[in-house]
Design a protein around this motif. Sequence first.
Motif, PDB file in Angstrom:
ATOM      1  N   GLU A  86      55.734 -66.915  23.398  1.00  0.00           N
ATOM      2  CA  GLU A  86      56.077 -65.720  24.167  1.00  0.00           C
ATOM      3  C   GLU A  86      54.913 -65.190  24.995  1.00  0.00           C
ATOM      4  O   GLU A  86      55.062 -64.974  26.207  1.00  0.00           O
ATOM      5  CB  GLU A  86      56.629 -64.643  23.226  1.00  0.00           C
ATOM      6  N   PRO A  87      53.735 -64.964  24.394  1.00  0.00           N
ATOM      7  CA  PRO A  87      52.622 -64.495  25.248  1.00  0.00           C
ATOM      8  C   PRO A  87      52.116 -65.550  26.215  1.00  0.00           C
ATOM      9  O   PRO A  87      51.616 -65.214  27.297  1.00  0.00           O
ATOM     10  CB  PRO A  87      51.539 -64.102  24.231  1.00  0.00           C
ATOM     11  N   ARG A  88      52.249 -66.811  25.869  1.00  0.00           N
ATOM     12  CA  ARG A  88      51.787 -67.878  26.761  1.00  0.00           C
ATOM     13  C   ARG A  88      52.597 -67.912  28.049  1.00  0.00           C
ATOM     14  O   ARG A  88      52.066 -68.147  29.141  1.00  0.00           O
ATOM     15  CB  ARG A  88      51.888 -69.215  26.038  1.00  0.00           C
ATOM     16  N   MET A  89      53.908 -67.678  27.944  1.00  0.00           N
ATOM     17  CA  MET A  89      54.791 -67.750  29.101  1.00  0.00           C
ATOM     18  C   MET A  89      55.051 -66.397  29.736  1.00  0.00           C
ATOM     19  O   MET A  89      55.911 -66.284  30.604  1.00  0.00           O
ATOM     20  CB  MET A  89      56.129 -68.375  28.680  1.00  0.00           C
ATOM     21  N   VAL A 127      75.415 -63.037  16.440  1.00  0.00           N
ATOM     22  CA  VAL A 127      74.067 -62.497  16.254  1.00  0.00           C
ATOM     23  C   VAL A 127      73.029 -63.614  16.151  1.00  0.00           C
ATOM     24  O   VAL A 127      71.824 -63.366  16.303  1.00  0.00           O
ATOM     25  CB  VAL A 127      74.003 -61.614  14.992  1.00  0.00           C
ATOM     26  N   LEU A 128      73.479 -64.852  15.909  1.00  0.00           N
ATOM     27  CA  LEU A 128      72.551 -65.971  15.786  1.00  0.00           C
ATOM     28  C   LEU A 128      72.336 -66.703  17.109  1.00  0.00           C
ATOM     29  O   LEU A 128      71.456 -67.556  17.205  1.00  0.00           O
ATOM     30  CB  LEU A 128      73.057 -66.951  14.724  1.00  0.00           C
ATOM     31  N   LEU A 129      73.101 -66.368  18.132  1.00  0.00           N
ATOM     32  CA  LEU A 129      72.966 -67.064  19.412  1.00  0.00           C
ATOM     33  C   LEU A 129      71.579 -66.913  20.047  1.00  0.00           C
ATOM     34  O   LEU A 129      71.053 -67.881  20.597  1.00  0.00           O
ATOM     35  CB  LEU A 129      74.047 -66.577  20.382  1.00  0.00           C
ATOM     36  N   PRO A 130      70.941 -65.723  20.015  1.00  0.00           N
ATOM     37  CA  PRO A 130      69.586 -65.648  20.595  1.00  0.00           C
ATOM     38  C   PRO A 130      68.582 -66.575  19.924  1.00  0.00           C
ATOM     39  O   PRO A 130      67.623 -67.013  20.561  1.00  0.00           O
ATOM     40  CB  PRO A 130      69.203 -64.178  20.398  1.00  0.00           C
ATOM     41  N   TYR A 131      68.800 -66.882  18.641  1.00  0.00           N
ATOM     42  CA  TYR A 131      67.888 -67.780  17.946  1.00  0.00           C
ATOM     43  C   TYR A 131      67.983 -69.202  18.483  1.00  0.00           C
ATOM     44  O   TYR A 131      67.021 -69.965  18.404  1.00  0.00           O
ATOM     45  CB  TYR A 131      68.197 -67.749  16.441  1.00  0.00           C
ATOM     46  N   VAL A 132      69.142 -69.548  19.042  1.00  0.00           N
ATOM     47  CA  VAL A 132      69.348 -70.891  19.577  1.00  0.00           C
ATOM     48  C   VAL A 132      68.643 -71.059  20.919  1.00  0.00           C
ATOM     49  O   VAL A 132      68.266 -72.170  21.303  1.00  0.00           O
ATOM     50  CB  VAL A 132      70.854 -71.190  19.694  1.00  0.00           C
ATOM     51  N   VAL A 133      68.442 -69.958  21.641  1.00  0.00           N
ATOM     52  CA  VAL A 133      67.801 -70.035  22.958  1.00  0.00           C
ATOM     53  C   VAL A 133      66.363 -70.515  22.789  1.00  0.00           C
ATOM     54  O   VAL A 133      65.638 -70.087  21.887  1.00  0.00           O
ATOM     55  CB  VAL A 133      67.836 -68.662  23.648  1.00  0.00           C
ATOM     56  N   ALA A 134      65.941 -71.402  23.662  1.00  0.00           N
ATOM     57  CA  ALA A 134      64.582 -71.930  23.592  1.00  0.00           C
ATOM     58  C   ALA A 134      63.574 -70.815  23.834  1.00  0.00           C
ATOM     59  O   ALA A 134      63.795 -69.943  24.682  1.00  0.00           O
ATOM     60  CB  ALA A 134      64.390 -73.044  24.620  1.00  0.00           C
ATOM     61  N   PRO A 135      62.456 -70.805  23.095  1.00  0.00           N
ATOM     62  CA  PRO A 135      61.457 -69.742  23.288  1.00  0.00           C
ATOM     63  C   PRO A 135      60.910 -69.679  24.709  1.00  0.00           C
ATOM     64  O   PRO A 135      60.669 -68.591  25.235  1.00  0.00           O
ATOM     65  CB  PRO A 135      60.356 -70.111  22.285  1.00  0.00           C
ATOM     66  N   ALA A 175      56.848 -58.043  22.249  1.00  0.00           N
ATOM     67  CA  ALA A 175      57.554 -57.752  20.996  1.00  0.00           C
ATOM     68  C   ALA A 175      59.061 -57.740  21.197  1.00  0.00           C
ATOM     69  O   ALA A 175      59.822 -58.130  20.304  1.00  0.00           O
ATOM     70  CB  ALA A 175      57.079 -56.416  20.433  1.00  0.00           C
ATOM     71  N   SER A 176      59.511 -57.299  22.373  1.00  0.00           N
ATOM     72  CA  SER A 176      60.952 -57.314  22.649  1.00  0.00           C
ATOM     73  C   SER A 176      61.493 -58.744  22.691  1.00  0.00           C
ATOM     74  O   SER A 176      62.624 -59.001  22.284  1.00  0.00           O
ATOM     75  CB  SER A 176      61.237 -56.594  23.964  1.00  0.00           C
ATOM     76  N   MET A 177      60.690 -59.687  23.191  1.00  0.00           N
ATOM     77  CA  MET A 177      61.107 -61.095  23.163  1.00  0.00           C
ATOM     78  C   MET A 177      61.262 -61.590  21.724  1.00  0.00           C
ATOM     79  O   MET A 177      62.240 -62.274  21.390  1.00  0.00           O
ATOM     80  CB  MET A 177      60.076 -61.969  23.877  1.00  0.00           C
ATOM     81  N   ALA A 225      62.489 -70.510  27.504  1.00  0.00           N
ATOM     82  CA  ALA A 225      63.502 -69.924  28.381  1.00  0.00           C
ATOM     83  C   ALA A 225      63.583 -68.413  28.188  1.00  0.00           C
ATOM     84  O   ALA A 225      63.645 -67.648  29.167  1.00  0.00           O
ATOM     85  CB  ALA A 225      64.857 -70.574  28.108  1.00  0.00           C
ATOM     86  N   ALA A 226      63.562 -67.969  26.926  1.00  0.00           N
ATOM     87  CA  ALA A 226      63.602 -66.530  26.667  1.00  0.00           C
ATOM     88  C   ALA A 226      62.367 -65.834  27.226  1.00  0.00           C
ATOM     89  O   ALA A 226      62.460 -64.721  27.779  1.00  0.00           O
ATOM     90  CB  ALA A 226      63.708 -66.278  25.160  1.00  0.00           C
ATOM     91  N   SER A 227      61.214 -66.467  27.120  1.00  0.00           N
ATOM     92  CA  SER A 227      59.987 -65.861  27.635  1.00  0.00           C
ATOM     93  C   SER A 227      60.017 -65.739  29.152  1.00  0.00           C
ATOM     94  O   SER A 227      59.587 -64.723  29.717  1.00  0.00           O
ATOM     95  CB  SER A 227      58.780 -66.689  27.199  1.00  0.00           C
ATOM     96  N   LEU A 228      60.527 -66.765  29.833  1.00  0.00           N
ATOM     97  CA  LEU A 228      60.620 -66.706  31.291  1.00  0.00           C
ATOM     98  C   LEU A 228      61.579 -65.608  31.737  1.00  0.00           C
ATOM     99  O   LEU A 228      61.300 -64.876  32.704  1.00  0.00           O
ATOM    100  CB  LEU A 228      61.069 -68.063  31.832  1.00  0.00           C
ATOM    101  N   ILE A 229      62.686 -65.461  31.036  1.00  0.00           N
ATOM    102  CA  ILE A 229      63.658 -64.423  31.406  1.00  0.00           C
ATOM    103  C   ILE A 229      63.068 -63.034  31.197  1.00  0.00           C
ATOM    104  O   ILE A 229      63.161 -62.152  32.068  1.00  0.00           O
ATOM    105  CB  ILE A 229      64.950 -64.604  30.597  1.00  0.00           C
ATOM    106  N   PHE A 230      62.427 -62.825  30.055  1.00  0.00           N
ATOM    107  CA  PHE A 230      61.879 -61.504  29.766  1.00  0.00           C
ATOM    108  C   PHE A 230      60.669 -61.191  30.629  1.00  0.00           C
ATOM    109  O   PHE A 230      60.394 -60.019  30.913  1.00  0.00           O
ATOM    110  CB  PHE A 230      61.512 -61.416  28.277  1.00  0.00           C
ATOM    111  N   SER A 231      59.914 -62.195  31.038  1.00  0.00           N
ATOM    112  CA  SER A 231      58.794 -61.931  31.938  1.00  0.00           C
ATOM    113  C   SER A 231      59.283 -61.411  33.281  1.00  0.00           C
ATOM    114  O   SER A 231      58.604 -60.605  33.934  1.00  0.00           O
ATOM    115  CB  SER A 231      57.968 -63.201  32.124  1.00  0.00           C
ATOM    116  N   LYS A 232      60.472 -61.853  33.713  1.00  0.00           N
ATOM    117  CA  LYS A 232      61.053 -61.326  34.950  1.00  0.00           C
ATOM    118  C   LYS A 232      61.648 -59.935  34.739  1.00  0.00           C
ATOM    119  O   LYS A 232      61.579 -59.077  35.628  1.00  0.00           O
ATOM    120  CB  LYS A 232      62.121 -62.284  35.465  1.00  0.00           C
TER     121      LYS A 232
END
Length: 338
Positions: free
Chosen positions: A262-265, A140-148, A192-194, A150-157
């Motif tokens: 998150e909103p920036r990316m 459950v802590l793995l998403p916290y390790v992901v760079a913000p 918010a989902s990000m 990288a997560a923003s780019l993935i969710f934007s797609k």
Amino acid sequence: MAATSPTRPVLETVTPLGRPDPDSSGRLLRRNRRGRWDVKISPYLYISPFFLLFALVGLFPLIYTAYVSLHDWHLIGGQGEFVGAQNYLDVLQQPRFMTALRNTFSIFLLSSVPQVLMAIVLAAVLDANLRAKTFWRMGVLLPYVVAPVAASLIFSKLFGDQSGMINAILGLVGLGPIGFHADPLSSHVAIASMVNFRWTGYNTLIFLAAMQAIPRDLYEAAVLDGASRFRQFVSVTVPMLRPTVIFVVITSTIGGLQIFDEPRMFDQLGVGGPDRQWMTVTMFLYELGWGAQKSFGRAAAVAWILFVIIVVIGLLNFALTRRIASSSSTVKKGRAHR
């Protein structure tokens, strides 16, 4: 047989002529004085590195930002004349600031409320007797390790307007595509989902630690009274988690007010949309300081307004925490008198 008295340490030396040496008593006095000063000063020396570092990287920038906010300070021209509170008035009169403030609180509500609920439920599941507990708790802590970023780019797609996976799934069930980059509410839900993706696991571990600190005899008493698992969760777990819930809510609020990555990316331009429909306060601050205006004075004013909002929320957190602590202590005293 007479009892012998314990020997006492000799506090002074004797000269060959049988007279006390005055230098020895002076040395002992100075040694005792140094010992007392060591006991009094050494604790402050141990904690001084933190306060020195905080004064360097925390307090000084804060005071310097306040100084900049009172001047007509520009990125290229540098320091200008003293304008007082004019920068604050200019910021409060700009429509984009109110839009950014509305977007910030909207994203916070759409992220923190589901985030806290999901974190409590996941913590309750992890607190049960599961196989490979360590694996699931680390998972459950793995998403916290992901760079913000990288997560923003993935969710934007994923939340793309035309070719996103979310719209593709909605098309399979007969629903039309949603303009996540056009509609303000839809963009807030996507951002918010990000935030929920990154921070739910972190808050889950905080709730899990609080659940493990609950006395197990409370659950045993509930079982003897015939309470079900759901009833135990509602009547025992949730009331004992109230201080932790307040802590998580307040820290999530502070983080939500400072949201930027998150909103920036979320799109390629990084300005919060064509109509600034998802621009936050920190993005507005960045636009004032490094955008077309290049006004460090107004950007510093926005930073201090945000700081005041965070301080007010922190004071509310302190008041609520003291109230909950006092009420819990009163309940314990009432049980003790029984």
